[in-house]
Design a protein around this motif. Structure first.
Motif, PDB file in Angstrom:
ATOM      1  N   SER A 166       0.826  -1.208   0.000  1.00 21.12           N
ATOM      2  CA  SER A 166       0.000   0.000   0.000  1.00 21.12           C
ATOM      3  C   SER A 166       0.862   1.261   0.000  1.00 21.12           C
ATOM      4  N   VAL A 167       1.934   1.262   0.812  1.00 17.49           N
ATOM      5  CA  VAL A 167       2.817   2.414   0.857  1.00 17.49           C
ATOM      6  C   VAL A 167       3.518   2.609  -0.488  1.00 17.49           C
ATOM      7  N   LYS A 168       3.939   1.523  -1.112  1.00 16.82           N
ATOM      8  CA  LYS A 168       4.578   1.612  -2.434  1.00 16.82           C
ATOM      9  C   LYS A 168       3.611   2.235  -3.446  1.00 16.82           C
ATOM     10  N   ALA A 169       2.342   1.847  -3.375  1.00 22.21           N
ATOM     11  CA  ALA A 169       1.342   2.398  -4.293  1.00 22.21           C
ATOM     12  C   ALA A 169       1.105   3.883  -4.012  1.00 22.21           C
ATOM     13  N   ILE A 170       1.091   4.250  -2.742  1.00 18.34           N
ATOM     14  CA  ILE A 170       0.894   5.658  -2.377  1.00 18.34           C
ATOM     15  C   ILE A 170       2.032   6.514  -2.922  1.00 18.34           C
ATOM     16  N   LEU A 171       3.245   6.000  -2.875  1.00 17.11           N
ATOM     17  CA  LEU A 171       4.401   6.740  -3.373  1.00 17.11           C
ATOM     18  C   LEU A 171       4.317   6.978  -4.880  1.00 17.11           C
ATOM     19  N   THR A 172       3.707   6.037  -5.607  1.00 18.94           N
ATOM     20  CA  THR A 172       3.563   6.228  -7.060  1.00 18.94           C
ATOM     21  C   THR A 172       2.625   7.382  -7.378  1.00 18.94           C
ATOM     22  N   LYS A 173       1.718   7.690  -6.482  1.00 16.57           N
ATOM     23  CA  LYS A 173       0.794   8.821  -6.675  1.00 16.57           C
ATOM     24  C   LYS A 173       1.279  10.094  -5.998  1.00 16.57           C
ATOM     25  N   SER A 174       2.314   9.989  -5.194  1.00 13.89           N
ATOM     26  CA  SER A 174       2.863  11.141  -4.459  1.00 13.89           C
ATOM     27  C   SER A 174       1.807  11.806  -3.580  1.00 13.89           C
ATOM     28  N   VAL A 175       1.041  10.988  -2.867  1.00 17.34           N
ATOM     29  CA  VAL A 175      -0.003  11.504  -1.982  1.00 17.34           C
ATOM     30  C   VAL A 175       0.595  11.798  -0.605  1.00 17.34           C
ATOM     31  N   ARG A 176       0.430  13.017  -0.116  1.00 19.84           N
ATOM     32  CA  ARG A 176       0.892  13.334   1.239  1.00 19.84           C
ATOM     33  C   ARG A 176       0.185  12.437   2.242  1.00 19.84           C
ATOM     34  N   THR A 177       0.980  11.726   3.031  1.00 17.86           N
ATOM     35  CA  THR A 177       0.406  10.690   3.896  1.00 17.86           C
ATOM     36  C   THR A 177       1.094  10.634   5.245  1.00 17.86           C
ATOM     37  N   ILE A 178       0.298  10.404   6.278  1.00 17.47           N
ATOM     38  CA  ILE A 178       0.822   9.997   7.583  1.00 17.47           C
ATOM     39  C   ILE A 178       0.207   8.643   7.894  1.00 17.47           C
ATOM     40  N   TYR A 179       1.062   7.669   8.091  1.00 18.39           N
ATOM     41  CA  TYR A 179       0.606   6.305   8.372  1.00 18.39           C
ATOM     42  C   TYR A 179       1.129   5.934   9.751  1.00 18.39           C
ATOM     43  N   ASN A 180       0.276   6.057  10.772  1.00 15.63           N
ATOM     44  CA  ASN A 180       0.745   5.671  12.098  1.00 15.63           C
ATOM     45  C   ASN A 180       0.420   4.206  12.336  1.00 15.63           C
ATOM     46  N   THR A 181       1.400   3.478  12.843  1.00 12.46           N
ATOM     47  CA  THR A 181       1.287   2.025  12.913  1.00 12.46           C
ATOM     48  C   THR A 181       2.174   1.439  14.014  1.00 12.46           C
ATOM     49  N   HIS A 182       1.852   0.212  14.430  1.00  9.17           N
ATOM     50  CA  HIS A 182       2.697  -0.527  15.371  1.00  9.17           C
ATOM     51  C   HIS A 182       3.723  -1.380  14.632  1.00  9.17           C
ATOM     52  N   MET A 183       3.607  -1.421  13.323  1.00 11.60           N
ATOM     53  CA  MET A 183       4.522  -2.253  12.534  1.00 11.60           C
ATOM     54  C   MET A 183       5.850  -1.526  12.351  1.00 11.60           C
ATOM     55  N   HIS A 184       6.743  -1.666  13.326  1.00 11.67           N
ATOM     56  CA  HIS A 184       8.024  -0.968  13.294  1.00 11.67           C
ATOM     57  C   HIS A 184       8.846  -1.347  12.068  1.00 11.67           C
ATOM     58  N   LYS A 185       8.697  -2.571  11.618  1.00 16.91           N
ATOM     59  CA  LYS A 185       9.447  -3.025  10.449  1.00 16.91           C
ATOM     60  C   LYS A 185       9.094  -2.181   9.214  1.00 16.91           C
ATOM     61  N   LEU A 186       7.863  -1.738   9.139  1.00 18.86           N
ATOM     62  CA  LEU A 186       7.454  -0.893   8.018  1.00 18.86           C
ATOM     63  C   LEU A 186       8.220   0.426   8.063  1.00 18.86           C
ATOM     64  N   GLY A 187       8.401   0.979   9.259  1.00 17.37           N
ATOM     65  CA  GLY A 187       9.187   2.196   9.403  1.00 17.37           C
ATOM     66  C   GLY A 187      10.640   1.979   9.029  1.00 17.37           C
ATOM     67  N   GLU A 188      11.163   0.815   9.370  1.00 12.18           N
ATOM     68  CA  GLU A 188      12.550   0.500   9.030  1.00 12.18           C
ATOM     69  C   GLU A 188      12.754   0.376   7.517  1.00 12.18           C
ATOM     70  N   ASP A 189      11.686   0.061   6.811  1.00 12.15           N
ATOM     71  CA  ASP A 189      11.758  -0.090   5.354  1.00 12.15           C
ATOM     72  C   ASP A 189      11.630   1.232   4.609  1.00 12.15           C
ATOM     73  N   ALA A 190      11.511   2.343   5.319  1.00 10.30           N
ATOM     74  CA  ALA A 190      11.255   3.637   4.672  1.00 10.30           C
ATOM     75  C   ALA A 190      12.318   3.981   3.640  1.00 10.30           C
ATOM     76  N   GLU A 191      13.582   3.795   3.978  1.00  7.67           N
ATOM     77  CA  GLU A 191      14.654   4.134   3.048  1.00  7.67           C
ATOM     78  C   GLU A 191      14.594   3.271   1.796  1.00  7.67           C
ATOM     79  N   THR A 192      14.324   1.967   1.976  1.00  7.40           N
ATOM     80  CA  THR A 192      14.219   1.052   0.838  1.00  7.40           C
ATOM     81  C   THR A 192      13.067   1.456  -0.068  1.00  7.40           C
TER      82      THR A 192
END
Length: 572
Positions: free
Chosen positions: A491-517
């Protein structure tokens, strides 16, 4: 928008603006329903406020136009007070709306006279509004154009002429002191028709009706050859002190049969009057007669009212709800500022490298419920190409939802033209805001919670553009970590393709760690890890750009409460 005049306090004159309606649950998710409810106790006013805040456009000119008006209204409390007083007086316009559709007879002469007073009050309202808007402190394009518009309306609609018309008509109405009616009779002295002879400025003088009549029929020289009135204004009072009806009076007079030498024939004259037209009571009967006899005056009054009724209803009252929006919001924000809350004028901009820069912002709903606003924790945040999607992580009750709401509040309030809860706020307006917060249990019965989340997200994503704002709160967290993480990452990858300003608050820390990738894989926008900071295991409610704390936060908590392995073993 006032559809009839084309003039509005919500958008610049002559512009074609496209609006998108916020989904129904967005104001609730952002905590702004509480804001609307606190502003006004009136349901209609609340509806207006919600409607304005819910209609979104990415046109920066609209936001600037509204904000300039709000600044003027906020800085001029005397203007707000005067306008509210005027709006209370405009209530009578609702009664005007169907007046010109009513026939002359249904309308009634005296009813029209009463309406003249109200219409005269309306002229005073327009004049007062024009004078009020001439305040030197008014700087906004909207209010200056409104002042010019009302002045032009006043002149083009000939309001000055209307004042003269009303004064003239009211003078004619007050001049009517008596009405002379002529009655035609047959050989049996029965009334067969009746008509208006004259309208008089003087009342009749009291005299004996019996002696006058007897003299008139006894003396040949007093039996007139024509029906023209000679100006004699003698008459007999009809027992007004005892408020007897005209019928009762004539019944009493009929007993003086010798005076008429008609053996009670005067009774038949009364019987033939139209009993079904209100003759049972002389006052109502006379009112009916006068309304019909003075048809030309009634029509002129009606035409005068009709001439200006549309001006009164359409041109001015159509702007009242928009004015009420600014006034109520100004009053409420002013009360919060007196309480100690910080607000600033937002700065709308066209598209650029930075699409939002917020300094010292905070959650308005939280501040509204706090007794000591000095305890509010403010934050800074920026949206730009490198920071288009924020993956926000942190501990439970650490403020993730609060700050997610706060960002949405900034855009809604700013685009509504209002001051925002921040020290500084520059932004590119969004075309719509989409929120994906946990749904109520009863809304997930058919699809299950994860299924419902997927359906809602897909619908939102398909509608979002690069000008939108997407706020996700624990989205895809109702399943196992592995399944949720898989869906969330795609979902985050798809959001980036549209360049939609987004705040995604989550308990999935691994998703945050993947931000650079995720950023490296995207050519259009970047993702960033945003965390709710902790200080020695305590929640600070401050955000920072950093990798998720994850186990480090749990370690701080464990050490604080003595539940690390070493601490537990050493005490046993």
């Amino acid at each position: 928008m006032n559809q009839h005049t084309g003039f509005s306090l919500m958008q610049p004159d002559g512009t074609e603006i496209k609006y998108r309606r916020l989904p129904d649950q967005v104001l609730h998710d952002l905590g702004l329903e509480s804001f609307c409810e606190a502003i006004s106790n009136d349901k209609k006013e609340r509806r207006v406020i919600k409607d304005v805040l819910s209609d979104m456009t990415d046109d920066a000119g609209v936001a600037a136009y509204r904000q300039q008006i709000f600044v003027d209204i906020f800085k001029l409390p005397e203007l707000r007070e005067t306008m509210l007083q005027l709006f209370n007086k405009i209530q009578f316009m609702k009664d005007f709306s169907g007046m010109h559709k009513t026939s002359d007879e249904e309308l009634g002469l005296w009813h029209l006279f009463h309406r003249l007073d109200e219409l005269n009050d309306y002229i005073k309202i327009v004049e007062t509004m024009r004078d009020c808007l001439s305040n030197e402190g008014i700087k906004s394009e909207g209010l200056i154009k409104l002042r010019d518009y009302i002045t032009e309306l006043y002149e083009d609609a000939c309001f000055a002429e209307m004042k003269k018309d009303i004064a003239s008509l009211k003078m004619k109405a007050s001049d009517v002191q008596s009405v002379t009616l002529g009655i035609n009779v047959n050989e049996r002295f029965e009334a067969v028709s009746m008509g208006l002879i004259s309208i008089n400025k003087k009342p009749f003088k009291k005299s004996g009706i019996v002696s006058n009549f007897a003299d008139a029929i006894a003396a040949k020289d007093k039996l007139r050859e024509t029906s023209d009135w000679d100006g004699d204004m003698h008459y007999q009072v009809i027992d007004t002190e005892n408020k007897r009806s005209f019928m009762d009076f004539m019944k009493d007079q009929a007993e003086i049969q010798s005076s008429f030498a008609a053996n009670g024939r005067s009774m038949s004259t009364i019987v033939n009057t139209p009993a079904d037209s209100g003759a049972a009571n002389s006052t109502f009967y006379l009112g009916d007669v006068v309304n019909k006899m003075l048809s030309s005056l009634v029509k002129r009054l009606r035409d005068t009212l009709t001439k200006y009724a549309d001006v009164a209803i359409v041109n001015i009252s159509g702007l009242v709800p928009e004015f009420i929006y600014y006034i109520r919001c100004a009053e409420f924000i002013s009360s919060l500022m007196k309480k100690g809350c910080v607000f600033c004028e937002a700065k709308p901009e066209t598209a650029g490298e930075t699409s939002m820069s917020a300094k010292g912002f905070y959650n308005l709903k939280l501040a509204m419920n706090m007794e000591n606003v000095s305890e509010i924790v403010s934050n800074d945040l920026t949206f730009d190409k490198k920071h288009t999607v924020y993956i926000l992580t942190g501990a439970n009750r650490g403020g993730k939802t609060t700050i997610t709401q706060a960002v949405g509040q900034l855009f809604v309030l700013a685009q509504g033209g209002l001051f925002v809860p921040a020290e500084n706020f520059c932004y590119v307006p969004c075309d719509c805001i989409y929120t994906h917060f946990p749904a109520d249990e009863d809304k997930t019965m058919d699809l299950g919670r994860l299924g419902e989340e997927c359906v809602r997200f897909k619908e939102m994503f398909s509608q979002a553009t690069d000008k939108s704002l997407l706020l996700l709160n624990e989205t895809f967290s109702t399943t196992s970590f592995e399944e949720g993480y898989y869906i969330a990452k795609d979902s985050v990858k798809a959001i980036l393709t549209k360049s939609v300003r987004t705040i995604y608050n989550t308990h999935m820390h691994k998703l945050g760690e993947d931000a650079e990738t995720l950023t490296r894989e995207s050519s259009k926008a970047g993702a960033a890890s945003l965390i709710m900071q902790t200080e020695e295991g305590r929640r600070s409610f401050k955000v920072a750009l950093a990798k998720p704390e994850g186990s480090s936060y749990a370690k701080d908590i464990a050490e604080k409460y003595g539940v690390t392995y070493d601490m537990l073993v050493s005490e046993s």
